[in-house]
Scaffold this motif. Structure first.
Motif, PDB file in Angstrom:
ATOM      1  N   ILE A 122      42.638  40.757  31.732  1.00 32.53           N
ATOM      2  CA  ILE A 122      41.237  40.376  31.870  1.00 32.53           C
ATOM      3  C   ILE A 122      40.602  41.388  32.814  1.00 32.53           C
ATOM      4  CG2 ILE A 122      39.612  38.582  32.607  1.00 32.53           C
ATOM      5  CD1 ILE A 122      43.138  37.628  31.629  1.00 32.53           C
ATOM      6  N   PRO A 123      40.062  42.484  32.252  1.00 28.51           N
ATOM      7  CA  PRO A 123      39.459  43.547  33.074  1.00 28.51           C
ATOM      8  C   PRO A 123      38.069  43.123  33.543  1.00 28.51           C
ATOM      9  CG  PRO A 123      39.326  44.112  30.736  1.00 28.51           C
ATOM     10  CD  PRO A 123      39.987  42.776  30.810  1.00 28.51           C
ATOM     11  N   LEU A 124      37.833  43.170  34.850  1.00 33.63           N
ATOM     12  CA  LEU A 124      36.559  42.712  35.408  1.00 33.63           C
ATOM     13  C   LEU A 124      35.852  43.860  36.116  1.00 33.63           C
ATOM     14  CD1 LEU A 124      38.034  39.390  36.836  1.00 33.63           C
ATOM     15  CD2 LEU A 124      36.601  39.622  34.781  1.00 33.63           C
ATOM     16  N   LYS A 125      34.553  43.663  36.339  1.00 32.43           N
ATOM     17  CA  LYS A 125      33.763  44.674  37.050  1.00 32.43           C
ATOM     18  C   LYS A 125      33.479  44.198  38.476  1.00 32.43           C
ATOM     19  CE  LYS A 125      31.798  46.018  32.631  1.00 32.43           C
ATOM     20  NZ  LYS A 125      30.659  46.536  31.889  1.00 32.43           N
ATOM     21  N   ASP A 126      32.881  45.070  39.259  1.00 40.74           N
ATOM     22  CA  ASP A 126      32.578  44.734  40.659  1.00 40.74           C
ATOM     23  C   ASP A 126      31.759  43.452  40.755  1.00 40.74           C
ATOM     24  OD1 ASP A 126      33.733  47.155  41.101  1.00 40.74           O
ATOM     25  OD2 ASP A 126      32.100  48.000  42.279  1.00 40.74           O
ATOM     26  N   GLY A 127      31.991  42.741  41.871  1.00 42.48           N
ATOM     27  CA  GLY A 127      31.072  41.687  42.275  1.00 42.48           C
ATOM     28  C   GLY A 127      31.244  40.334  41.609  1.00 42.48           C
ATOM     29  N   ILE A 128      32.336  40.106  40.892  1.00 39.35           N
ATOM     30  CA  ILE A 128      32.475  38.793  40.233  1.00 39.35           C
ATOM     31  C   ILE A 128      32.501  37.693  41.285  1.00 39.35           C
ATOM     32  CG2 ILE A 128      35.024  38.752  40.105  1.00 39.35           C
ATOM     33  CD1 ILE A 128      34.446  37.607  37.128  1.00 39.35           C
ATOM     34  N   ASP A 129      31.857  36.557  40.971  1.00 40.85           N
ATOM     35  CA  ASP A 129      31.736  35.469  41.946  1.00 40.85           C
ATOM     36  C   ASP A 129      32.623  34.285  41.551  1.00 40.85           C
ATOM     37  OD1 ASP A 129      30.406  34.207  39.834  1.00 40.85           O
ATOM     38  OD2 ASP A 129      28.429  34.722  40.615  1.00 40.85           O
ATOM     39  N   ASP A 130      32.661  33.293  42.439  1.00 42.66           N
ATOM     40  CA  ASP A 130      33.517  32.121  42.237  1.00 42.66           C
ATOM     41  C   ASP A 130      33.281  31.458  40.884  1.00 42.66           C
ATOM     42  OD1 ASP A 130      34.483  32.504  44.769  1.00 42.66           O
ATOM     43  OD2 ASP A 130      33.509  30.771  45.674  1.00 42.66           O
ATOM     44  N   THR A 131      32.004  31.213  40.565  1.00 42.65           N
ATOM     45  CA  THR A 131      31.688  30.462  39.348  1.00 42.65           C
ATOM     46  C   THR A 131      32.190  31.172  38.105  1.00 42.65           C
ATOM     47  OG1 THR A 131      29.688  29.738  40.485  1.00 42.65           O
ATOM     48  CG2 THR A 131      29.800  29.286  38.131  1.00 42.65           C
ATOM     49  N   SER A 132      31.869  32.471  37.986  1.00 44.73           N
ATOM     50  CA  SER A 132      32.301  33.220  36.792  1.00 44.73           C
ATOM     51  C   SER A 132      33.816  33.335  36.741  1.00 44.73           C
ATOM     52  CB  SER A 132      31.731  34.640  36.800  1.00 44.73           C
ATOM     53  OG  SER A 132      30.379  34.632  37.110  1.00 44.73           O
ATOM     54  N   PHE A 133      34.416  33.629  37.890  1.00 40.57           N
ATOM     55  CA  PHE A 133      35.859  33.878  37.921  1.00 40.57           C
ATOM     56  C   PHE A 133      36.632  32.606  37.569  1.00 40.57           C
ATOM     57  CE2 PHE A 133      40.082  34.596  39.636  1.00 40.57           C
ATOM     58  CZ  PHE A 133      40.309  35.952  39.443  1.00 40.57           C
ATOM     59  N   THR A 134      36.300  31.498  38.241  1.00 45.67           N
ATOM     60  CA  THR A 134      37.090  30.277  38.032  1.00 45.67           C
ATOM     61  C   THR A 134      36.869  29.707  36.634  1.00 45.67           C
ATOM     62  OG1 THR A 134      35.378  28.963  39.131  1.00 45.67           O
ATOM     63  CG2 THR A 134      37.227  29.674  40.484  1.00 45.67           C
ATOM     64  N   ARG A 135      35.674  29.861  36.111  1.00 45.98           N
ATOM     65  CA  ARG A 135      35.413  29.360  34.744  1.00 45.98           C
ATOM     66  C   ARG A 135      36.271  30.125  33.736  1.00 45.98           C
ATOM     67  NH1 ARG A 135      29.657  30.132  33.689  1.00 45.98           N
ATOM     68  NH2 ARG A 135      29.289  28.191  34.828  1.00 45.98           N
ATOM     69  N   LEU A 136      36.276  31.443  33.871  1.00 46.80           N
ATOM     70  CA  LEU A 136      37.064  32.281  32.967  1.00 46.80           C
ATOM     71  C   LEU A 136      38.559  31.995  33.147  1.00 46.80           C
ATOM     72  CD1 LEU A 136      36.687  34.627  30.935  1.00 46.80           C
ATOM     73  CD2 LEU A 136      36.936  36.209  32.849  1.00 46.80           C
ATOM     74  N   PHE A 137      38.981  31.881  34.403  1.00 46.79           N
ATOM     75  CA  PHE A 137      40.389  31.626  34.722  1.00 46.79           C
ATOM     76  C   PHE A 137      40.868  30.330  34.064  1.00 46.79           C
ATOM     77  CE2 PHE A 137      43.819  29.891  37.306  1.00 46.79           C
ATOM     78  CZ  PHE A 137      44.643  30.991  37.494  1.00 46.79           C
ATOM     79  N   LYS A 138      40.086  29.275  34.239  1.00 45.62           N
ATOM     80  CA  LYS A 138      40.510  27.964  33.718  1.00 45.62           C
ATOM     81  C   LYS A 138      40.547  27.952  32.195  1.00 45.62           C
ATOM     82  CE  LYS A 138      38.958  25.372  37.750  1.00 45.62           C
ATOM     83  NZ  LYS A 138      38.057  24.345  38.288  1.00 45.62           N
ATOM     84  N   THR A 139      39.560  28.566  31.567  1.00 44.76           N
ATOM     85  CA  THR A 139      39.526  28.606  30.094  1.00 44.76           C
ATOM     86  C   THR A 139      40.749  29.326  29.556  1.00 44.76           C
ATOM     87  OG1 THR A 139      37.116  28.709  30.183  1.00 44.76           O
ATOM     88  CG2 THR A 139      38.141  29.337  28.100  1.00 44.76           C
ATOM     89  N   ILE A 140      41.022  30.500  30.113  1.00 42.20           N
ATOM     90  CA  ILE A 140      42.126  31.321  29.592  1.00 42.20           C
ATOM     91  C   ILE A 140      43.480  30.705  29.924  1.00 42.20           C
ATOM     92  CG2 ILE A 140      43.309  33.548  29.877  1.00 42.20           C
ATOM     93  CD1 ILE A 140      40.470  34.823  29.932  1.00 42.20           C
ATOM     94  N   ILE A 141      43.668  30.276  31.168  1.00 43.80           N
ATOM     95  CA  ILE A 141      44.977  29.752  31.562  1.00 43.80           C
ATOM     96  C   ILE A 141      45.296  28.447  30.836  1.00 43.80           C
ATOM     97  CG2 ILE A 141      46.371  28.876  33.486  1.00 43.80           C
ATOM     98  CD1 ILE A 141      46.065  31.994  33.342  1.00 43.80           C
TER      99      ILE A 141
END
Length: 430
Positions: free
Chosen positions: A223-242
């Motif tokens: 999951i390649p990400l760009k600078d500045g990702i925040d809690d909301t975007s990160f945790t939402r993506l994390f939970k969906t994928i995991i």
């Protein structure tokens, strides 16, 4: 869900005493700071605390090449100038300097992860923590990215003796390339790495298109990400994928690398995660109720690393920690505010909704290519590799696994407060 998780925690005070050199961002001292913060919140009273055994060279050679291990054991700061060819061959030097007690440092952090895996294998705990581990860049024959021995690969190899499928999750800001590479051709380990990706950002790998090969095709997820990702975007993506990964792959055990350089304000990082956002990933993984091995990793603003891993120790113990840091040996590092939480960062978030949506769709599409969780033909489990060097009289016949250093409860003046071992589940007499 299990009623109450049994947690084993590995720590050796010597691991934080090594020094990579002036101006080097890796500060093992952060491990002492973490441990003392864990003690100051009394979390050690809720866990079994172990000093790991120092991994033997032959154990390290279960993954690393024997000549590489032998060189690490032999080299020291005074002799390194005599071996320019080997230094270059094994990629030792600027990023991975040779320093005093380097090999012992590797033995301790690798021993902690190996011991953690063995305790999980023998069902002696539900969750095992080694904050000194998580050095995910080291390769079979070379050092890389401040990592000399890849304790994660060694721990996973141990877990594979008892589990058909191991899931590895990495939330360090850097791509978990060493672990991915080690298991790139097998379906027995699925590697999932959330990281900053870009040609100029170390290690430069981890594109969404890197998915594994041969039997391992679709079993590497990036999951390649760009600078500045925040809690909301990160945790939402994390939970969906995991959640989709666990549902599809059905692992028997999870290894979670919690590199803290993905926090806002890290010296080498570029994300906006708060400690609560980072810890939410740990909380989510714990909820699956699977055996869980948790390690540290990167993290170069050391007071924030200590805060983060202490909060996450609390999460694993289902213990909410007060925000005001109790007095401890390293309190000056947390002043003037002495609070546990840190504000999120202010780096601009370059991860648009459409970018994250595209990554998510690509990963879920790849997961759909896995028909079912791979099965493994049953075979005899190889013995836990161990060279005992203890007195036979010391052995407890009721103990199910070797009772050497790794399974002796410990207490040392510099690790515990006096009078703290009067509760029975914390430490036994040795």
């Amino acid at each position: 869900m299990r009623s109450k998780d049994r947690i084993s925690y590995f720590y050796d005070g010597d691991v934080g005493n090594v020094y990579f050199g002036p101006n080097h961002p890796m500060k093992p001292h952060r491990l002492c700071m973490t441990h003392h913060l864990v003690l100051s919140y009394d979390l050690h009273k809720k866990m079994e605390i172990y000093r790991p055994h120092k991994a033997y060279p032959v154990e390290l050679a279960q993954f690393h090449s024997a000549d590489y291990v032998e060189f690490l054991q032999r080299i020291n700061p005074d002799t390194q100038h005599l071996f320019p060819e080997e230094m270059a061959k094994f990629k030792l030097g600027e990023d991975c300097p040779v320093f005093d007690d380097m090999f012992e440092f590797c033995q301790i952090y690798a021993g902690g992860t190996i011991d953690a895996a063995r305790r999980l294998n023998n069902q002696l705990c539900d969750i095992a923590i080694n904050w000194a581990g998580g050095l995910h860049h080291a390769k079979k024959c070379e050092a890389s990215g401040f990592c000399y021995i890849n304790d994660l690969v060694l721990g996973i190899l141990e877990l594979l003796k008892y589990h058909a499928r191991v899931l590895y999750i990495d939330i360090d800001v850097h791509h978990g390339d060493g672990v991915e590479e080690a298991f790139y051709f097998t379906d027995r380990v699925m590697t999932v790495s959330f990281h900053k990706y870009g040609n100029l950002f170390f290690p430069g790998s981890g594109d969404v298109k890197e998915i594994g090969e041969r039997e391992g095709k679709f079993y590497a997820i990036n999951i390649p990400l760009k600078d500045g990702i925040d809690d909301t975007s990160f945790t939402r993506l994390f939970k969906t994928i995991i959640s989709k990964v666990v549902e599809t792959y059905r692992p028997g055990v999870i290894v979670l690398q919690c590199g803290a350089d993905s926090l806002a304000g890290d010296r080498l990082g570029c994300f906006n995660l708060s400690i609560d956002g980072h810890a939410e990933c740990v909380r989510f993984v714990k909820k699956f109720g699977l055996p869980l091995l948790v390690t540290g990793g990167g993290g170069y603003t050391k007071e924030n690393v200590a805060r983060c891993w202490t909060v996450e120790t609390g999460v694993l113990l289902d213990t909410e920690l007060p925000n005001e840091i109790p007095d401890n040996e390293y309190i000056k590092y947390f002043s003037p505010e002495c609070s546990l939480r840190i504000p999120t960062g202010h780096i601009e978030n370059f991860n648009s909704k459409s970018y994250l949506g595209t990554i998510k769709m690509q990963v879920l599409e790849n997961l759909r290519c896995i028909q079912h969780a791979p099965s493994v033909q049953m075979q005899e489990v190889p013995p836990d590799f161990y060279i005992p060097d203890f007195d036979e009289d010391e052995k407890n016949p009721d103990e199910r696994i070797d009772q050497h250093t790794q399974d002796k409860h410990i207490q040392r003046d510099d690790e515990y407060y006096e009078g703290d071992n009067d509760n029975d589940h914390n430490m036994d007499d040795v």
